[in-house]
Design a protein around this motif. Sequence first.
Motif, PDB file in Angstrom:
ATOM      1  N   ARG A   1      37.409  44.053  42.957  1.00  0.00           N
ATOM      2  CA  ARG A   1      37.738  44.051  44.383  1.00  0.00           C
ATOM      3  C   ARG A   1      37.795  45.476  44.928  1.00  0.00           C
ATOM      4  O   ARG A   1      37.210  45.789  45.967  1.00  0.00           O
ATOM      5  N   GLU A   2      38.489  46.355  44.205  1.00  0.00           N
ATOM      6  CA  GLU A   2      38.621  47.743  44.654  1.00  0.00           C
ATOM      7  C   GLU A   2      37.258  48.428  44.741  1.00  0.00           C
ATOM      8  O   GLU A   2      36.972  49.124  45.717  1.00  0.00           O
ATOM      9  N   LYS A   3      36.430  48.222  43.742  1.00  0.00           N
ATOM     10  CA  LYS A   3      35.101  48.854  43.745  1.00  0.00           C
ATOM     11  C   LYS A   3      34.242  48.314  44.886  1.00  0.00           C
ATOM     12  O   LYS A   3      33.536  49.071  45.554  1.00  0.00           O
ATOM     13  N   ALA A   4      34.303  47.016  45.117  1.00  0.00           N
ATOM     14  CA  ALA A   4      33.531  46.421  46.205  1.00  0.00           C
ATOM     15  C   ALA A   4      34.016  46.947  47.559  1.00  0.00           C
ATOM     16  O   ALA A   4      33.202  47.319  48.416  1.00  0.00           O
ATOM     17  N   GLU A   5      35.329  46.980  47.761  1.00  0.00           N
ATOM     18  CA  GLU A   5      35.882  47.505  49.017  1.00  0.00           C
ATOM     19  C   GLU A   5      35.504  48.965  49.211  1.00  0.00           C
ATOM     20  O   GLU A   5      35.129  49.375  50.315  1.00  0.00           O
TER      21      GLU A   5
END
Length: 174
Positions: free
Chosen positions: A105-109
């Motif tokens: 999630r963090e990488k995608a955001e």
Amino acid sequence: MEKATFAGGCFWCMVKPFDSYEGIEKVESGYTGGHLENPTYEQVCSNATGHYEAVQITFDPDKFSYDQLLEIFWMNIDPTDDNGQFFDRGSSYQTAVFYHSEEQREKAENTKEALNASGKFNMPIATKILPATSFYAAEDYHQDYYKKNPAHYNRYFVGSGRAAFVEKMREVFK
């Protein structure tokens, strides 16, 4: 092995970009994000199930990173289009990253924010970042479509406008 799930419009066009790298074990076409169990292609195309056409990738993160998968994803979609991709319209063709962990999630955001700030697009990034839900494999005739039906796949890939867009994105992402 880990999983990554991306909705990038027609799933036929989202298998090939991921399919030829060491460390990627499987790329499967299917449906995710909806409320109906085991939907069919026809049900998903009705835009009444809430599903996205998507690909689920099984990969070895020691050989091919999630960051690399995200880069391929962003280069193969128009992330500013909030109503489908190219000539495929409707909610089942919208784009999304379905994350399987907090790290994903963090990488995608972060990549979405960076892309928004990059100035590479004239409009805001519309791609959603959503938690992964049940993934249902599409019917067999949809799997590896670009290999099974190369002439039709290539006509579709070019005729939809995706080929020209992807070529342009290769230059933009250099």
